[in-house]
Design an enzyme around this catalytic site. Sequence first.
Site, mmCIF file in Angstrom:
data_model
loop_
_atom_site.group_PDB
_atom_site.id
_atom_site.type_symbol
_atom_site.label_atom_id
_atom_site.label_comp_id
_atom_site.label_asym_id
_atom_site.label_seq_id
_atom_site.Cartn_x
_atom_site.Cartn_y
_atom_site.Cartn_z
ATOM 1 N N GLY A 290 46.674 -104.879 22.320
ATOM 2 C CA GLY A 290 45.251 -104.979 21.527
ATOM 3 C C GLY A 290 44.085 -105.628 22.024
ATOM 4 O O GLY A 290 43.418 -105.965 21.516
ATOM 5 N N ARG B 137 44.806 -99.457 26.591
ATOM 6 C CA ARG B 137 43.188 -99.749 26.440
ATOM 7 C C ARG B 137 42.985 -100.476 27.791
ATOM 8 O O ARG B 137 41.602 -99.929 28.404
ATOM 9 C CB ARG B 137 42.126 -100.422 25.294
ATOM 10 C CG ARG B 137 41.164 -100.316 25.342
ATOM 11 C CD ARG B 137 39.893 -100.498 23.840
ATOM 12 N NE ARG B 137 41.100 -100.949 22.708
ATOM 13 C CZ ARG B 137 40.526 -100.079 21.992
ATOM 14 N NH1 ARG B 137 39.341 -98.780 22.245
ATOM 15 N NH2 ARG B 137 41.032 -100.251 20.578
ATOM 16 N N GLU C 275 52.356 -104.583 26.087
ATOM 17 C CA GLU C 275 51.968 -103.859 25.646
ATOM 18 C C GLU C 275 50.125 -103.236 25.592
ATOM 19 O O GLU C 275 49.597 -101.966 24.629
ATOM 20 C CB GLU C 275 52.275 -102.387 24.521
ATOM 21 C CG GLU C 275 54.358 -102.526 24.328
ATOM 22 C CD GLU C 275 54.541 -102.650 22.509
ATOM 23 O OE1 GLU C 275 56.139 -101.980 22.966
ATOM 24 O OE2 GLU C 275 53.968 -102.370 22.125
ATOM 25 N N TYR D 2 41.410 -93.145 25.189
ATOM 26 C CA TYR D 2 41.513 -93.216 24.067
ATOM 27 C C TYR D 2 40.292 -91.967 23.743
ATOM 28 O O TYR D 2 39.667 -91.631 22.732
ATOM 29 C CB TYR D 2 41.856 -94.399 22.739
ATOM 30 C CG TYR D 2 42.466 -95.123 22.129
ATOM 31 C CD1 TYR D 2 43.914 -94.660 22.145
ATOM 32 C CD2 TYR D 2 42.456 -96.093 22.791
ATOM 33 C CE1 TYR D 2 44.723 -95.965 22.251
ATOM 34 C CE2 TYR D 2 43.583 -97.219 22.925
ATOM 35 C CZ TYR D 2 44.580 -97.407 22.175
ATOM 36 O OH TYR D 2 45.634 -97.938 22.381
ATOM 37 N N ARG E 234 35.775 -90.871 19.840
ATOM 38 C CA ARG E 234 35.523 -91.917 18.726
ATOM 39 C C ARG E 234 34.019 -92.745 18.586
ATOM 40 O O ARG E 234 34.189 -93.583 17.012
ATOM 41 C CB ARG E 234 35.392 -93.250 20.080
ATOM 42 C CG ARG E 234 37.231 -93.250 20.483
ATOM 43 C CD ARG E 234 37.997 -94.590 20.952
ATOM 44 N NE ARG E 234 37.899 -95.336 20.476
ATOM 45 C CZ ARG E 234 36.900 -96.330 20.731
ATOM 46 N NH1 ARG E 234 36.053 -96.492 21.526
ATOM 47 N NH2 ARG E 234 37.907 -97.372 19.958
ATOM 48 N N CYS F 80 29.346 -77.856 16.532
ATOM 49 C CA CYS F 80 28.447 -77.269 15.400
ATOM 50 C C CYS F 80 29.073 -78.709 13.978
ATOM 51 O O CYS F 80 30.038 -77.851 13.080
ATOM 52 C CB CYS F 80 29.191 -76.211 14.773
ATOM 53 S SG CYS F 80 28.259 -75.222 13.789
HETATM 54 N N1 LLP Z 1 51.728 -101.130 21.207
HETATM 55 C C1 LLP Z 1 51.555 -100.371 19.629
HETATM 56 C C2 LLP Z 1 52.372 -100.550 19.155
HETATM 57 C C3 LLP Z 1 50.845 -100.071 19.890
HETATM 58 O O1 LLP Z 1 50.171 -99.148 18.283
HETATM 59 C C4 LLP Z 1 48.915 -99.982 20.277
HETATM 60 C C5 LLP Z 1 48.484 -99.424 20.085
HETATM 61 C C6 LLP Z 1 48.886 -100.864 21.929
HETATM 62 C C7 LLP Z 1 50.264 -100.852 21.966
HETATM 63 C C8 LLP Z 1 48.387 -100.558 22.665
HETATM 64 O O2 LLP Z 1 46.909 -100.951 22.020
HETATM 65 P P1 LLP Z 1 45.696 -101.396 22.751
HETATM 66 O O3 LLP Z 1 46.137 -102.447 23.593
HETATM 67 O O4 LLP Z 1 45.753 -100.416 23.406
HETATM 68 O O5 LLP Z 1 44.771 -101.953 21.844
HETATM 69 N N2 LLP Z 1 42.549 -95.011 18.607
HETATM 70 C C9 LLP Z 1 41.967 -96.384 18.381
HETATM 71 C C10 LLP Z 1 43.071 -96.979 19.392
HETATM 72 C C11 LLP Z 1 44.458 -96.930 18.404
HETATM 73 C C12 LLP Z 1 45.751 -98.111 18.615
HETATM 74 C C13 LLP Z 1 46.704 -97.576 17.769
HETATM 75 N N3 LLP Z 1 47.894 -98.737 19.058
HETATM 76 C C14 LLP Z 1 40.931 -96.580 19.319
HETATM 77 O O6 LLP Z 1 39.990 -95.493 20.174
HETATM 78 O O7 LLP Z 1 39.927 -97.537 19.138
#
Ligand code: LLP
Length: 432
Positions: free
Chosen positions: A249, A294, A291, A391, A331, A362
């Site tokens: 996150g 991004r 985890e 993403y 996005r 389109c």
């Molecule tokens: N762990 C779990 C359980 C998750 O659900 C996620 C992301 C992560 C780790 C990784 O989170 P990050 O570090 O990448 O923020 N498609 C959306 C983002 C969806 C994130 C879903 N879960 C976007 O393009 O912003």
Amino acid sequence: MKMERNITVNEAGHLVLGGVDATVLAEKYGTPLYVMEEDKIRGAMRAYRSSIEKFYGGNGRICFASKAFCCKEMYRIADEEGLGADVVSGGEMFTALSVGFPMEKVCFHGNNKSDKEIRMALENHVGRIVVDNMEELDRISHFADELNVIANVQLRVKPGIDAHTHNFIMTGQIDSKFGFALETGEAMAAVKKAIETPSVRLCGVDCHIGSQIHEVTPFVKAGEVMMDFIASIKEETGYEIDELDLGGGYGIRYTSEDDPVPYAEYMEAVSAAIHAKAEKHGVKVPFILMEPGRSIVGEAGTTLYTVGAVKHIPNVRTYVSVDGGMGDNPRYILYQSKYDFLLANRADAPADTTVTVAGKCCESGDLLGENVPLPETKAGDIMAVLSTGAYNYSMASCYNRNPIPPVVMVKDGADRVIVKGQTYEDVCRNDV
Ligand code: LLP
């Protein structure tokens, strides 16, 4: 010459990525093109790992959230850098397996895992299955019995923190499709059931509070809530939880409006909170899992497009259309996400016009950005969209049967394809 955001521009005024002229990449591979800078990816992985060393004495693991950018090469790099991986589907698991990724370092997430996926995880000795609900716990134990294995699980908990509204009210997040709620007693009931299930070993508890978060406080709060839960588990059942998975996150920089906190600052604050809670409650500091997705790949990616139609609508706006769009980057249409744009072939030109960048699908909503500052732009210019490493490729589609572009990795002036682009044959390969 270095510009803001560490953008490198060569003497010809061209954007340089990983030591390679972006216009040369566009010419060589065609556009749209995803470009990933290997040093940035490895650098982010190393920064996370060294924070685990520094703040937890090495008692933890970084698992790359592969949903952010999933392909074989990413699992190879994560493995080389000593990371684990978070997978969220049979498809991601399969990709990891196909390059011999150490499955004991994999956490398998998902709010609706199929029987097939659960079996696949157990058969391939995935390190942790992150259990989402009671019914799933039953199915995991059923298949573990059938396969005569022990399922190592974590429980996904909703810590009641809504990071995006700064609302730490405990009831706020009951309304989430992921995991067990704390405040209803559901999470504790799941813990007791997991402890009593012979084919299941309860290794840890897990939370993930959201994505693209720029504040430290929600992560600190989540760490504290989870440590309180670990302490109450010990108190009620005598069972000591070994692992705490804090999810991902961490926010990145998409535009100058974003001001991400360096990872070490998050890590230090969260680690201090966890150590303080451990001391207060008399429980051990658990093995920490994180985890990030991004923040490992996001800023490492740039998408290159060729500009086509430029449409000036007097007193309305100027549409600059590129040869990709919502297919390779959904996005904007999904979240109105903002990006920085520049012209790779005139990267040092002043951005003195304001345009809307449109894709070629389109569909009127197929935009990549509105109110985008750019130099006067004409057909044939190479447009670069920055921070597209997370993403984008992983959420790409071949809508309108526009093939999904290739991904090229650049490093030290060299480039190599890590995902081939789809061909027209590929987009109709499964048609019968
Ligand atoms: N762990 C779990 C359980 C998750 O659900 C996620 C992301 C992560 C780790 C990784 O989170 P990050 O570090 O990448 O923020 N498609 C959306 C983002 C969806 C994130 C879903 N879960 C976007 O393009 O912003």
